[in-house]
Scaffold this motif. Structure first.
Motif: not given
Length: 376
Positions: A204-205, A263-268, A349-359
């Motif tokens: 997982f990344q 970010d996810m493409l860089t990590r994976t 997420e728009a609340s405070r402009y967040l992202y979360a990714g998981l591969s």
């Protein structure tokens, strides 16, 4: 210290729950007035499910029960007895009570007297963050079987915007919010293998970030908190109110998605073309795709994403914490997520402009016809 014998972690099954019958745009038009056709086309929501009766506001179910039902369906598909679950993780921005946490009510409904129960108070990103937390706890041997749930009940905040009013007097910006959101819950079941079974190169990344530390919130739910005296809050027209920065989310939201994707493409080490399924709720909505060029997504990558995005915004609306697991469940049932696929879960997420990714690499075979997802 790193675990010298990490365990392989598998997603065994998914499950979902959508309350009530679908509510189409014509129904909402009768209740709160019409939106311009081009606005409806832009948000792309044709129907949604609400836990309330749209005509009366009466509750038909709640966040806790929706979450527990999604978990029960996922466990049934995985052929796992609830008693085997030793870790429950729930994400929700719409709890029924400030305390106890939603996850403890899910625990109760699953019949578990003793269980590790963790809650993420978040919207869209919370499920992905919770999924990564759970898989880490399983990989290091702390727990063996986990259920991760995203559940949201947004309709109770929408009803006061129009109930008891002449539909033509409802503000246009409120009509936009009312038409955009839906309720529901989605869940996944994870299980750890034997010590030392994990791929040494990593299975997982994960990545997450908040890009809005210097921006006003894109979405804010105000009321019922500790920001001002309760007596002062009680004087307001609406005790709890949802505020949405429509222009900000439309222009900055896609940039958050691009940052998360990069970010996810860089990590994976993957390219967009190497992702078989990108579970990205709202990813095909016009307010995303119209900004891709300006945000730096190449035409070639846009073409690949258009084919590989797994989303169901049109039929469920924006559902916060439930968005990713609902889309994942539908994609798995429909065969768009298959064993061997490289899957990217990406929540914005728009609340405070967040992202979360998981591969991850998908393993679970498609569920049989007899266990296919049904709407309650």
């Amino acid at each position: 210290m790193p675990n010298p014998d990490p365990r392989h972690v598998s997603i065994l099954a998914t499950g979902s729950f959508l309350p009530g019958d679908p509510i189409d745009n014509a129904t909402l038009e009768r209740l709160c007035g019409a939106l311009p056709a081009e606005v409806l086309d832009n948000i792309q929501v044709r129907q949604r499910h609400w836990m309330i009766d749209p005509a009366t506001g009466k509750h038909g179910t709640g966040t806790n029960t929706m979450a527990a039902t999604a978990a029960q369906r996922a466990l049934a598909r995985a052929d796992i007895d609830p008693a085997e679950v030793d870790l429950l993780v729930v994400s929700s921005a719409s709890p029924e009570y400030q305390l106890p946490a939603v996850v403890t009510y899910v625990q109760e409904q699953l019949g578990l007297a003793h269980c590790a129960s963790i809650e993420f108070r978040a919207a869209c990103t919370g499920f992905v963050q919770g999924l990564d937390y759970a898989r880490r706890m399983l990989a290091d041997g702390t727990y063996r079987t986990a259920v991760v749930i995203g559940a949201e009940a947004i309709s109770p905040l929408l009803a006061p915007m129009y109930l008891g009013m002449d539909p033509e007097s409802v503000r246009m910006r409120d009509r936009l919010v009312i038409n955009s959101f839906g309720d529901g819950a989605g869940a996944v079941v994870l299980r750890a293998g034997e010590p030392g079974s994990a791929d040494p190169d990593g299975e997982f990344q994960f990545a997450t970030a908040c890009l809005g530390g210097d921006r006003k919130p894109g979405m804010q739910i105000v009321g019922g908190g500790t920001h001002e005296p309760v007596a002062d809050q009680a004087k307001r027209k609406r005790l709890v109110e949802m505020k949405l920065d429509v222009s900000g989310t439309a222009t900055f939201g896609p940039k958050v998605f691009v940052a998360g994707m990069r970010d996810m493409l860089t990590r994976t080490g993957l390219t967009v073309a190497e992702i078989d399924a990108c579970v990205l709720p709202e990813g095909n909505a016009d307010y995303f795709t119209a900004e891709f060029d300006a945000a730096g997504v190449s035409p070639e990558d846009q073409a690949v994403l258009a084919k590989n995005i797994v989303e169901n915004l049109a039929t469920v609306g924006a559902t916060g914490s439930a968005a990713v697991p609902l889309a994942l469940d539908e994609g798995w049932v429909q065969g768009r997520v298959r064993p061997g696929d490289r899957v990217l879960l990406l929540a914005v997420e728009a609340s405070r402009y967040l992202y979360a990714g998981l591969s991850l690499r998908w393993e679970a075979p498609a569920p049989g016809e007899e266990t296919a997802n049904v709407h309650a």
